[in-house]
Design an enzyme around this catalytic site. Structure first.
Site, PDB file in Angstrom:
ATOM      1  N   ASP A  47       0.530  -1.060  -0.172  1.00  0.00           N
ATOM      2  CA  ASP A  47       0.280   0.203   0.063  1.00  0.00           C
ATOM      3  C   ASP A  47       0.652   1.074  -0.025  1.00  0.00           C
ATOM      4  O   ASP A  47       0.751   2.375  -0.345  1.00  0.00           O
ATOM      5  CB  ASP A  47      -0.885   0.086   1.377  1.00  0.00           C
ATOM      6  CG  ASP A  47      -2.438  -0.912   1.185  1.00  0.00           C
ATOM      7  OD1 ASP A  47      -3.084  -0.663   1.838  1.00  0.00           O
ATOM      8  OD2 ASP A  47      -2.219  -1.989  -0.225  1.00  0.00           O
ATOM      9  N   ASN A  88      -5.900  -1.890  -3.458  1.00  0.00           N
ATOM     10  CA  ASN A  88      -6.694  -1.916  -2.455  1.00  0.00           C
ATOM     11  C   ASN A  88      -7.011  -1.462  -1.467  1.00  0.00           C
ATOM     12  O   ASN A  88      -7.277  -1.280  -0.513  1.00  0.00           O
ATOM     13  CB  ASN A  88      -7.176  -3.598  -2.178  1.00  0.00           C
ATOM     14  CG  ASN A  88      -8.510  -3.225  -1.723  1.00  0.00           C
ATOM     15  OD1 ASN A  88      -9.798  -2.635  -1.396  1.00  0.00           O
ATOM     16  ND2 ASN A  88      -8.717  -4.892  -0.812  1.00  0.00           N
ATOM     17  N   ASP A 307      -9.766  -1.340  13.209  1.00  0.00           N
ATOM     18  CA  ASP A 307      -8.978  -2.551  12.153  1.00  0.00           C
ATOM     19  C   ASP A 307      -8.820  -3.768  13.097  1.00  0.00           C
ATOM     20  O   ASP A 307      -8.414  -4.469  12.888  1.00  0.00           O
ATOM     21  CB  ASP A 307      -7.166  -1.747  11.677  1.00  0.00           C
ATOM     22  CG  ASP A 307      -7.726  -0.542  10.948  1.00  0.00           C
ATOM     23  OD1 ASP A 307      -6.351  -0.311   9.855  1.00  0.00           O
ATOM     24  OD2 ASP A 307      -8.788  -0.801  10.043  1.00  0.00           O
ATOM     25  N   GLU A 335     -11.237  -3.522   3.318  1.00  0.00           N
ATOM     26  CA  GLU A 335     -10.543  -4.725   2.206  1.00  0.00           C
ATOM     27  C   GLU A 335     -11.359  -5.951   1.702  1.00  0.00           C
ATOM     28  O   GLU A 335     -11.422  -6.048   1.256  1.00  0.00           O
ATOM     29  CB  GLU A 335      -9.378  -5.420   2.330  1.00  0.00           C
ATOM     30  CG  GLU A 335      -8.298  -4.617   2.600  1.00  0.00           C
ATOM     31  CD  GLU A 335      -7.444  -3.846   3.587  1.00  0.00           C
ATOM     32  OE1 GLU A 335      -8.749  -3.016   4.742  1.00  0.00           O
ATOM     33  OE2 GLU A 335      -6.972  -2.799   4.289  1.00  0.00           O
ATOM     34  N   HIS A 378      -5.410  -8.246   4.890  1.00  0.00           N
ATOM     35  CA  HIS A 378      -3.907  -8.786   5.519  1.00  0.00           C
ATOM     36  C   HIS A 378      -4.732  -8.906   7.429  1.00  0.00           C
ATOM     37  O   HIS A 378      -4.147  -9.529   7.222  1.00  0.00           O
ATOM     38  CB  HIS A 378      -3.219  -7.910   5.353  1.00  0.00           C
ATOM     39  CG  HIS A 378      -3.839  -5.880   5.413  1.00  0.00           C
ATOM     40  ND1 HIS A 378      -3.291  -5.412   5.663  1.00  0.00           N
ATOM     41  CD2 HIS A 378      -4.887  -6.293   4.776  1.00  0.00           C
ATOM     42  CE1 HIS A 378      -3.833  -4.173   6.166  1.00  0.00           C
ATOM     43  NE2 HIS A 378      -5.445  -4.265   5.407  1.00  0.00           N
ATOM     44  N   ARG A 379      -5.572  -8.064   7.206  1.00  0.00           N
ATOM     45  CA  ARG A 379      -6.179  -8.284   8.790  1.00  0.00           C
ATOM     46  C   ARG A 379      -6.498  -9.671   8.854  1.00  0.00           C
ATOM     47  O   ARG A 379      -6.303  -9.983  10.969  1.00  0.00           O
ATOM     48  CB  ARG A 379      -6.890  -7.398   8.778  1.00  0.00           C
ATOM     49  CG  ARG A 379      -5.670  -6.190   8.947  1.00  0.00           C
ATOM     50  CD  ARG A 379      -5.784  -4.461  10.136  1.00  0.00           C
ATOM     51  NE  ARG A 379      -5.692  -3.381   9.536  1.00  0.00           N
ATOM     52  CZ  ARG A 379      -4.191  -3.150   9.772  1.00  0.00           C
ATOM     53  NH1 ARG A 379      -3.675  -3.779  10.506  1.00  0.00           N
ATOM     54  NH2 ARG A 379      -3.512  -1.866   9.176  1.00  0.00           N
ATOM     55  N   LYS A 404       0.290  -5.750   1.606  1.00  0.00           N
ATOM     56  CA  LYS A 404      -0.427  -5.042   1.532  1.00  0.00           C
ATOM     57  C   LYS A 404       0.069  -4.055   2.900  1.00  0.00           C
ATOM     58  O   LYS A 404       0.338  -2.612   3.076  1.00  0.00           O
ATOM     59  CB  LYS A 404      -1.397  -5.251   2.035  1.00  0.00           C
ATOM     60  CG  LYS A 404      -3.012  -3.803   2.616  1.00  0.00           C
ATOM     61  CD  LYS A 404      -4.366  -4.052   2.091  1.00  0.00           C
ATOM     62  CE  LYS A 404      -4.773  -3.234   0.873  1.00  0.00           C
ATOM     63  NZ  LYS A 404      -4.938  -1.888   2.652  1.00  0.00           N
TER      64      LYS A 404
END
Ligand SMILES: O=C(O)C1=C[C@@H](OP(=O)(O)O)[C@@H](O)[C@H](O)C1
Ligand SMILES: C=C(OP(=O)(O)O)C(=O)O
Length: 421
Positions: A47, A88, A307, A335, A378-379, A404
């Site tokens: 990113d 993204n 997040d 995302e 990713h999370r 990311k």
């Protein structure tokens, strides 16, 4: 696909790269300054490199010297970027849509199919109120976005931030380069408030005055110049969360180096949640350690720390009782639809987890083996890897999606096993 090996206990110290949010902001602010800036400890991830490349497409020259990113800012004189693909990266798209208003022509900002579903209508509406020509080319309030750059007059913006704080961050960042200044009145939200504080913090570090009344009203005088200089990115606390969660879930002790509890990164508040659930949190020299304990479910409003919901959701699966995560409807625009993703994947593990109108309800239990779909998020991948430390048979699909925000995540995750039993 990667299978996670469980451990009986973890004792570890972990290093985590620089903050994604601060990296985006410092790159943009340095680009808008006149002259040479250096950025130390910049996060180099998918990113942040998209933001860097976009700024270079707009005429900003950067380089790497002595391990630092050098940005030769152009004082807001930017060239149109033609079509810029931003993957993204929601932060890149929202902040750079505003920056594109400063260019000398037409720039189209687009991204992945998922990015083309992530809303920007309220941002475009706000930009148009200060004379910026910015439209959603599909007419659905999402990217691809066409921005026709021109000298920024400024004026008054009535802005909705019920879906994202990034709309406000983007307009704040370009406001100093307007002729007459920009007054922003918030009509909805804002959600994710700490990210606004991070934006104002970076602006102040580069010499820009922002007047504010809480989160309701902001005024940025025009004709201000960002100050080039030497800046440093602090450790990413969002990505530290997975290692503190590892301690919570395994009952071990994990220290993350280079973090302070008084950081402006709102995700530091995850530590408050872990304490309420039964963990111990210790300042420890140059970092913060968490020691796991018997976990109990909590009710928590996570609007400001969206997040952290996947991280806390996984910890909640191992807690006694129910955890209610509230006021996070904006997770549906990340995302992936993170409310549905967390509920679905925890349910696969045999946990009673369901979406509510604006959040999640998770009843802790004994999670079972499962193959975890990560939705290219990713999370989701990083949060559910923590579950595998306690539960045999957790497999993570599409594990490369961590690129990311944390390309070295799996290497850092491996350090949890160094002193593990
Ligand atoms: O401004 C930022 O750096 C971010 C803001 C948050 O998004 P929203 O403001 O859209 O909630 C957060 O989810 C994202 O990871 C980074
Ligand atoms: C939502 C996130 O980032 P972005 O909005 O930049 O896609 C994230 O990092 O969790």
């Amino acid at each position: 696909m990667i299978e996670i090996t469980p451990v009986t206990s973890v004792t570890a110290e972990v290093n985590v790269p620089g903050s994604k949010s601060y990296t985006h902001r410092l790159l943009i602010a340095a680009a808008l300054a006149e002259g040479r800036s250096t950025i130390e400890n910049m996060l180099e991830s998918e990113d942040t490199l998209l933001t860097l490349t976009a700024l270079e497409r707009m005429g900003v020259v950067t380089a790497v010297e002595g391990g630092r990113r050098v940005v030769n800012g152009t004082g807001g004189r930017l060239t149109a970027g033609d079509t810029i693909h931003l993957g993204n990266s929601g932060t890149s798209v929202r902040l750079l849509t505003a920056v594109a208003a400063l260019t000398d022509g037409i720039t189209v900002l687009t991204g992945t199919p998922r990015m083309q579903e992530r809303p920007v209508a309220d941002l475009l509406d706000g930009l148009r109120q200060i004379g910026v020509s910015a439209v959603s080319l599909a007419g659905n309030g999402c990217p691809p976005i066409q921005v026709d750059g021109a000298p920024l007059a400024g004026g008054v913006v009535n802005l909705k931030c019920g879906v994202s704080s990034q709309y406000l961050s983007g307009i704040l960042l370009i406001a100093p380069l307007s002729a007459d200044g920009v007054e922003i009145r918030i009509l909805e939200g804002p959600v994710s408030k700490p990210y606004i504080d991070m934006t104002v913090d970076v602006m102040a570090r580069l010499g820009i005055a922002v007047e504010r009344e809480g989160y309701e009203r902001f005024f940025v005088p025009g004709r201000q110049a960002y100050q080039a200089g030497d800046y440093r990115v602090e450790t990413d606390i969002s990505n530290a969360s997975y290692f503190w969660a590892a301690a919570a879930v395994t009952g071990g002790r994990v220290k993350v180096r280079g973090v302070s509890r008084d950081s402006r990164q709102g995700d530091i508040r995850l530590l408050d949640c872990l304490e309420r659930m039964g963990c111990a949190v210790h300042p420890d020299g140059d970092g913060i350690a968490v020691s796991g304990g018997r976990l109990t479910g909590i009710s928590v409003d996570m609007s400001d720390i969206p997040d952290m919901v996947p991280t806390l959701g996984v910890v909640a699966a191992f807690a006694d009782g129910v955890t209610e995560i509230q006021n996070v409807a904006h997770l549906r625009a990340k995302e992936c639809d993170r409310l549905a993703a967390v509920a679905t994947e925890l349910s696969k593990m045999g946990i009673d987890a369901r979406c509510t109108e604006d959040g999640l309800r998770i009843k802790g239990g004994v999670p079972q083996a499962a193959v975890i779909d990560t939705y290219n998020d990713h999370r989701i991948a990083m949060a559910f890897s923590v579950a595998g430390l306690k539960t045999q048979g957790v497999r993570i699909l599409g594990e490369a999606c961590v690129e990311k925000s944390f390309p070295t995540y799996w290497e850092a995750f491996g350090t949890l096993y160094v002193n593990a039993d």
